[in-house]
Design a protein around this motif. Sequence first.
Motif, mmCIF file in Angstrom:
data_model
loop_
_atom_site.group_PDB
_atom_site.id
_atom_site.type_symbol
_atom_site.label_atom_id
_atom_site.label_comp_id
_atom_site.label_asym_id
_atom_site.label_seq_id
_atom_site.Cartn_x
_atom_site.Cartn_y
_atom_site.Cartn_z
ATOM 1 N N UNK A 18 18.320 22.305 5.531
ATOM 2 C CA UNK A 18 18.119 21.486 6.729
ATOM 3 C C UNK A 18 19.028 21.890 7.887
ATOM 4 N N UNK A 20 20.029 23.545 11.085
ATOM 5 C CA UNK A 20 19.228 24.094 12.181
ATOM 6 C C UNK A 20 20.000 25.232 12.844
ATOM 7 N N UNK A 38 20.909 18.574 22.888
ATOM 8 C CA UNK A 38 21.374 17.184 22.872
ATOM 9 C C UNK A 38 21.106 16.458 24.190
ATOM 10 N N UNK A 39 20.689 17.209 25.197
ATOM 11 C CA UNK A 39 20.452 16.604 26.503
ATOM 12 C C UNK A 39 21.721 16.434 27.310
ATOM 13 N N UNK A 40 22.852 16.847 26.720
ATOM 14 C CA UNK A 40 24.154 16.627 27.362
ATOM 15 C C UNK A 40 25.065 17.816 27.045
ATOM 16 N N UNK A 43 28.554 17.872 25.199
ATOM 17 C CA UNK A 43 28.660 17.765 23.728
ATOM 18 C C UNK A 43 28.801 19.135 23.057
ATOM 19 N N UNK A 46 30.631 19.973 19.698
ATOM 20 C CA UNK A 46 29.985 19.729 18.387
ATOM 21 C C UNK A 46 29.466 21.053 17.813
ATOM 22 N N UNK A 70 24.349 21.284 14.784
ATOM 23 C CA UNK A 70 24.507 20.128 13.880
ATOM 24 C C UNK A 70 23.730 18.903 14.378
ATOM 25 N N UNK B 138 19.210 16.433 3.668
ATOM 26 C CA UNK B 138 18.361 15.978 4.775
ATOM 27 C C UNK B 138 18.998 14.770 5.460
ATOM 28 N N UNK B 141 21.883 15.959 7.571
ATOM 29 C CA UNK B 141 21.441 16.635 8.801
ATOM 30 C C UNK B 141 20.987 15.623 9.847
ATOM 31 N N UNK B 144 24.049 13.571 11.140
ATOM 32 C CA UNK B 144 24.843 14.341 12.102
ATOM 33 C C UNK B 144 24.168 14.349 13.479
ATOM 34 N N UNK B 145 22.842 14.633 13.477
ATOM 35 C CA UNK B 145 22.148 14.718 14.763
ATOM 36 C C UNK B 145 22.093 13.357 15.465
ATOM 37 N N UNK B 148 25.419 12.597 17.070
ATOM 38 C CA UNK B 148 25.655 13.360 18.307
ATOM 39 C C UNK B 148 24.775 12.817 19.441
ATOM 40 N N UNK B 149 23.497 12.555 19.135
ATOM 41 C CA UNK B 149 22.582 12.094 20.191
ATOM 42 C C UNK B 149 22.981 10.705 20.717
ATOM 43 N N UNK B 151 25.866 9.818 21.273
ATOM 44 C CA UNK B 151 26.973 10.033 22.224
ATOM 45 C C UNK B 151 26.474 10.667 23.523
ATOM 46 N N UNK B 152 25.212 11.146 23.491
ATOM 47 C CA UNK B 152 24.685 11.893 24.633
ATOM 48 C C UNK B 152 24.375 10.968 25.816
ATOM 49 N N UNK B 212 12.575 16.076 16.239
ATOM 50 C CA UNK B 212 12.139 17.462 16.488
ATOM 51 C C UNK B 212 12.937 18.466 15.679
ATOM 52 N N UNK B 213 13.448 18.027 14.555
ATOM 53 C CA UNK B 213 14.229 18.947 13.702
ATOM 54 C C UNK B 213 13.336 19.523 12.607
#
Lengths: 70, 216
Positions: A18, A20, A38-40, A43, A46, A70, B138, B141, B144-145, B148-149, B151-152, B212-213
């Motif tokens: 998994x 990426x 991430x759109x930002x 970041x 990371x 990640x 899974x 993963x 983690x994503x 992060x997102x 925080x975006x 979208x992963x």
Amino acid sequence: MADNKPPASGPPSGDTAYTQWYEVKAGDTLWKIAKAHYGDGSLYPEIFKANQDVLSDPDKIKVGQRLRIP
Amino acid sequence: MSHNHSKPRGTLYVLLVLGLALSACSNQMEPAKKAIADIEAAVSAAGADAQRYIPDQVKAVTDQLAGLKAKFEQKDYDAVVAGAPAVLAKAQGLLAAKDAAVKQAAAKQAEAAANQAAAAAQALATDWETLSATVPDAIAAVDSRVNILTKSKKLPANVTKDALTTAQANLADAKSSWQTATAAQSAGKISDAVIAAQQAKENTDAALASLGMPGG
């Protein structure tokens, strides 16, 4: 945006099916890559943290390098 | 004169012989009838299901019984009486033979059921092995994503706010299902473990798609 092929040298420990991957293209920066995924861009640490086995400086990435997203 | 006397005497002799023969025959009729009845009773005692478990042996006896009955109809009682003991012995052996066949069938059935259960257990073990090797990765993963997102300041083009919310919900469900799965596995409830793990996989697959992963 990203491909999921691990590096030809084989995945470092901790990588899974998994994980990426993204292959660095000309003109890329970690900021741009973070912005795309991430759109930002702020970041980007990371991505840097996840690739410390191949990156020693976030400003130094090479075309063709495969980075974990990640 | 003597010649005239010998004729009735000869006739008497013939009649006497015939009478004796008939008497001998009718004397054997009852034993023959009884012998056939005894064989029929022995076949009957083997039970209606004997045909199912030992069809060849039942057929052999009933064929021989039919032969004795045919001889009886032909009034060949001697032959019936002479042949009956062997058939009776076979008929009396049917019950034990059937019981043995029933036991053998039951043992075979039990063995088949045990094999089936072992195959099912093996299939579950394989499923668990596959799921336990992939689902935690899974979940990690996606976790983690999502972290992060969240925080975006702005989400990427391929992820909407709703998609992120859906992924968060699926991630929470996946974590809960995985916890259920590992608890069931520890308790030896492998079937429950696999069901919960499959649910966790469905949740993570949905979360990966929302973000979208790529899947594993």
